[in-house]
Design an enzyme around this catalytic site. Sequence first.
Site, short mmCIF file in Angstrom:
data_model
loop_
_atom_site.label_atom_id
_atom_site.label_comp_id
_atom_site.label_asym_id
_atom_site.label_seq_id
_atom_site.Cartn_x
_atom_site.Cartn_y
_atom_site.Cartn_z
N HIS A 224 -4.38 -14.03 -18.66
CA HIS A 224 -3.29 -14.74 -19.35
C HIS A 224 -3.59 -16.22 -19.28
O HIS A 224 -4.47 -16.66 -18.53
CB HIS A 224 -1.92 -14.41 -18.73
CG HIS A 224 -1.81 -14.80 -17.28
ND1 HIS A 224 -1.65 -16.09 -16.85
CD2 HIS A 224 -1.83 -14.04 -16.15
CE1 HIS A 224 -1.59 -16.13 -15.53
NE2 HIS A 224 -1.69 -14.89 -15.08
N ASP A 346 -2.53 2.63 -3.50
CA ASP A 346 -3.35 2.47 -2.30
C ASP A 346 -2.47 2.12 -1.09
O ASP A 346 -1.78 1.09 -1.11
CB ASP A 346 -4.40 1.37 -2.52
CG ASP A 346 -5.49 1.40 -1.48
OD1 ASP A 346 -5.20 1.01 -0.32
OD2 ASP A 346 -6.62 1.81 -1.80
N SER A 361 -3.94 -11.98 -10.70
CA SER A 361 -4.17 -11.96 -12.15
C SER A 361 -5.65 -12.12 -12.45
O SER A 361 -6.29 -13.04 -11.96
CB SER A 361 -3.39 -13.08 -12.83
OG SER A 361 -2.01 -12.91 -12.68
#
Length: 409
Positions: A224, A346, A361
């Site tokens: 992004h 996990d 990110s």
Amino acid sequence: MRTFLRRLVMLLIVLCVAFLGVVGYTFSRLPDTFLVAQGQTLTIAPMPWVRTADTGDQVLQASAVPVGGSYNTTLTLWGVVPVKTVRTVVVDRRVVTVCGSSFGVKMFSDGALVVGFSDIRSASGYCNPARDAGLEMGDWILSVNGSRITGNDDLRAAIQAAGSDPCTVVYERDGVQAVTNLTPVADLSDGNFRAGVWVRDSSAGVGTLTFVDNTTGMFGGLGHSISDTDTGESIVLRSGEIVPVEIIGYEPGQVGDPGQLKGRFASQIAVGTVLGNDATGVYGTVRTLLGGQDMTVAQSQEVEEGPAQILTTIEGTEPQLYEVEIEQVTLSRQDPNRNLVLRVTDPDLLATTGGIVQGMSGSPIIQNGRLVGAVTHVLVNDPTRGYGIFAENMLETADGLAKEQDAAA
């Protein structure tokens, strides 16, 4: 008998409406173009009920069309009902170096971003020239009286040079340039002329490097754009660089609080130059070899719901693999960085960070030994889940920037 017929008609109407709803839903979820490796037919893994109209003909076309060529493919429901004709582009399989390492981004904007206003005490009372001129939060000031503005220092000098005379300000709002007149006033506290506006001209942050394409020397990360924290506006890039980062801690994510990785620059020596700050990520060229594993990039239609892994760094400088579940795959490109919905499964990652936190990110998403995408956002109300972008989309942006660089050289 009439009651039976009436009910039968109603049932048929309901079935027809439901069927048309399925057709419309499927049509809206299918993009207009797909990329397919040479010699392979178009198969849409996340929508198994969608099939090509003629498998034999598709095989013939896929093997006959050269790389870079294209052909039309008719998609159907269960091989029977035509839904949409799409363009199928034949491409080479891409291999990139998958990273998952944390990196720091230093960016300098093109223009000065308006982030606030401050009234000035002048001889005639309190006033605000910038607000009176119509400027708003999130505007980018590009020039004053013809002088280019690249930051706060430029703006301060131009306002001081104008004195009490009206000056012409060129600014950008929502991608559209506009012009206004602003008349600075003298601040009674020190006599300096001011506009009454706070601006920002640089940004820095920590994210995760997704891949390096060694054929072009381009990197891609974040998934992004980098935005200003006050206004939410994407930074308009003038220059930037990336540096290695060491993760020294983290704040676990909680409901309503996404948490974050805490990092420090491991070196002041830049390892890459930022060339683009796009809705799909941050891109640029590398200056040195970066570690990682070579991996094939999956096409978007090959990504399926089910088990996958993310490669991310939550301590030191070494990335680790963690298990996730891809819960949803969206092929349409209406939202470029929300193609996937992920859920962390996990136990180690859940026990430490609570799931996805800020700074992850760009973490590569791997499925069936291929790079399928990158993490983009965490769901604030559920840190165990987040969004992802297709690697195919990020690579397309990186390729476009590489072509621009070649054209400019």
